[in-house]
Design a protein around this motif. Structure first.
Motif, short mmCIF file in Angstrom:
data_model
loop_
_atom_site.label_atom_id
_atom_site.label_comp_id
_atom_site.label_asym_id
_atom_site.label_seq_id
_atom_site.Cartn_x
_atom_site.Cartn_y
_atom_site.Cartn_z
N GLN A 1 0.82 -1.21 0.00
CA GLN A 1 0.00 0.00 0.00
C GLN A 1 0.86 1.26 0.00
O GLN A 1 0.42 2.32 -0.41
N GLU A 2 2.12 1.16 0.48
CA GLU A 2 2.98 2.33 0.59
C GLU A 2 3.74 2.62 -0.70
O GLU A 2 4.33 3.68 -0.83
N ILE A 3 3.74 1.71 -1.65
CA ILE A 3 4.50 1.89 -2.89
C ILE A 3 3.78 2.89 -3.77
O ILE A 3 2.62 2.70 -4.12
N PRO A 4 4.44 3.99 -4.14
CA PRO A 4 3.79 4.98 -5.01
C PRO A 4 3.50 4.41 -6.40
O PRO A 4 4.22 3.53 -6.88
N LYS A 5 2.47 4.91 -7.03
CA LYS A 5 2.10 4.46 -8.36
C LYS A 5 3.22 4.80 -9.34
O LYS A 5 3.75 5.91 -9.32
N GLY A 6 3.59 3.86 -10.18
CA GLY A 6 4.66 4.07 -11.14
C GLY A 6 6.03 3.72 -10.62
O GLY A 6 7.01 3.75 -11.35
N TYR A 7 6.15 3.36 -9.36
CA TYR A 7 7.43 3.00 -8.75
C TYR A 7 7.86 1.63 -9.26
O TYR A 7 7.06 0.72 -9.33
N ILE A 8 9.11 1.50 -9.61
CA ILE A 8 9.63 0.22 -10.11
C ILE A 8 10.47 -0.41 -9.01
O ILE A 8 11.46 0.17 -8.55
N THR A 9 10.10 -1.61 -8.60
CA THR A 9 10.82 -2.28 -7.52
C THR A 9 11.99 -3.08 -8.07
O THR A 9 12.05 -3.38 -9.26
N VAL B 1 19.30 -0.10 -23.58
CA VAL B 1 17.98 0.09 -22.99
C VAL B 1 18.12 -0.19 -21.50
O VAL B 1 18.61 -1.25 -21.11
N LEU B 2 17.68 0.74 -20.69
CA LEU B 2 17.74 0.55 -19.24
C LEU B 2 16.69 -0.46 -18.81
O LEU B 2 15.62 -0.58 -19.42
N TRP B 3 16.98 -1.18 -17.73
CA TRP B 3 16.05 -2.20 -17.24
C TRP B 3 14.70 -1.61 -16.83
O TRP B 3 13.67 -2.23 -17.09
N PRO B 4 14.66 -0.42 -16.20
CA PRO B 4 13.33 0.13 -15.88
C PRO B 4 12.44 0.35 -17.12
O PRO B 4 11.23 0.17 -17.05
N GLU B 5 13.04 0.69 -18.26
CA GLU B 5 12.26 0.84 -19.49
C GLU B 5 11.66 -0.51 -19.91
O GLU B 5 10.52 -0.58 -20.36
N LEU B 6 12.43 -1.57 -19.74
CA LEU B 6 11.93 -2.90 -20.09
C LEU B 6 10.87 -3.37 -19.10
O LEU B 6 9.95 -4.10 -19.48
N VAL B 7 10.97 -2.94 -17.84
CA VAL B 7 9.92 -3.25 -16.86
C VAL B 7 8.61 -2.63 -17.31
O VAL B 7 7.55 -3.27 -17.24
N LEU B 8 8.66 -1.39 -17.79
CA LEU B 8 7.44 -0.73 -18.27
C LEU B 8 6.85 -1.47 -19.46
O LEU B 8 5.63 -1.56 -19.60
N GLN B 9 7.71 -2.03 -20.34
CA GLN B 9 7.21 -2.83 -21.46
C GLN B 9 6.51 -4.08 -20.95
O GLN B 9 5.47 -4.49 -21.47
N MET B 10 7.07 -4.71 -19.91
CA MET B 10 6.44 -5.89 -19.33
C MET B 10 5.07 -5.55 -18.77
O MET B 10 4.11 -6.31 -18.93
N ARG B 11 4.96 -4.41 -18.10
CA ARG B 11 3.67 -3.99 -17.54
C ARG B 11 2.64 -3.79 -18.63
O ARG B 11 1.48 -4.18 -18.48
N LYS B 12 3.04 -3.18 -19.76
CA LYS B 12 2.11 -2.97 -20.87
C LYS B 12 1.65 -4.30 -21.45
O LYS B 12 0.49 -4.46 -21.81
N ARG B 13 2.56 -5.26 -21.56
CA ARG B 13 2.19 -6.58 -22.10
C ARG B 13 1.20 -7.27 -21.20
O ARG B 13 0.30 -7.94 -21.67
N LYS B 14 1.35 -7.12 -19.90
CA LYS B 14 0.41 -7.75 -18.97
C LYS B 14 -0.98 -7.14 -19.12
O LYS B 14 -1.98 -7.82 -19.03
N ARG B 15 -1.04 -5.81 -19.35
CA ARG B 15 -2.33 -5.16 -19.53
C ARG B 15 -2.98 -5.57 -20.84
O ARG B 15 -4.19 -5.72 -20.92
N LYS B 16 -2.16 -5.75 -21.89
CA LYS B 16 -2.69 -6.16 -23.19
C LYS B 16 -3.25 -7.56 -23.15
O LYS B 16 -4.28 -7.87 -23.74
N ASN B 17 -2.55 -8.48 -22.49
CA ASN B 17 -2.91 -9.90 -22.46
C ASN B 17 -3.23 -10.33 -21.04
O ASN B 17 -2.48 -11.08 -20.44
N PRO B 18 -4.35 -9.88 -20.49
CA PRO B 18 -4.63 -10.23 -19.10
C PRO B 18 -4.90 -11.72 -18.89
O PRO B 18 -4.66 -12.24 -17.82
N GLY B 19 -5.33 -12.42 -19.92
CA GLY B 19 -5.62 -13.84 -19.78
C GLY B 19 -4.49 -14.74 -20.19
O GLY B 19 -4.61 -15.95 -20.22
N SER B 20 -3.34 -14.17 -20.51
CA SER B 20 -2.23 -14.99 -21.01
C SER B 20 -1.55 -15.81 -19.93
O SER B 20 -0.92 -16.80 -20.20
#
Length: 96
Positions: A4-12, A73-92
């Protein structure tokens, strides 16, 4: 940090480690690049290219674009790509 404390958009660090495992050498990724701009881009910043990962490093991945140009390509940029893929394919990846 609690979830709950993690700000939105924060990459762990966990997400970065997951991206390092997911994006293996020879995997295709999308790169927003400034280095490989065409002559006709007329000052527009950044173009989107698909490239293959050539090498892994601690803080970034090296990508070869179709034109032969190497870009990083920095790893945080690739993390954002992974997040987009999860949103595109929620049932994958259904939970069992």
């Amino acid at each position: 940090m609690k979830c709950q404390e993690i700000p939105k958009g924060y990459i762990t660090q966990k997400e970065i480690q997951a991206a390092q495992r997911y994006f293996k050498v020879d995997r295709t990724v999308i790169v927003h690049t400034y280095k490989a701009q065409g002559i006709d881009s007329m000052g527009h910043t950044g173009e989107m290219h698909c490239g293959k990962i050539v090498e892994h490093y601690k803080r970034f991945a090296l990508v070869r674009l179709p034109s032969g140009v190497l870009d990083s390509v920095l790893w945080p940029e690739l993390v954002l790509q992974m997040r987009k893929r999860k949103r595109k394919n929620p049932g994958s990846n259904p939970r069992k």
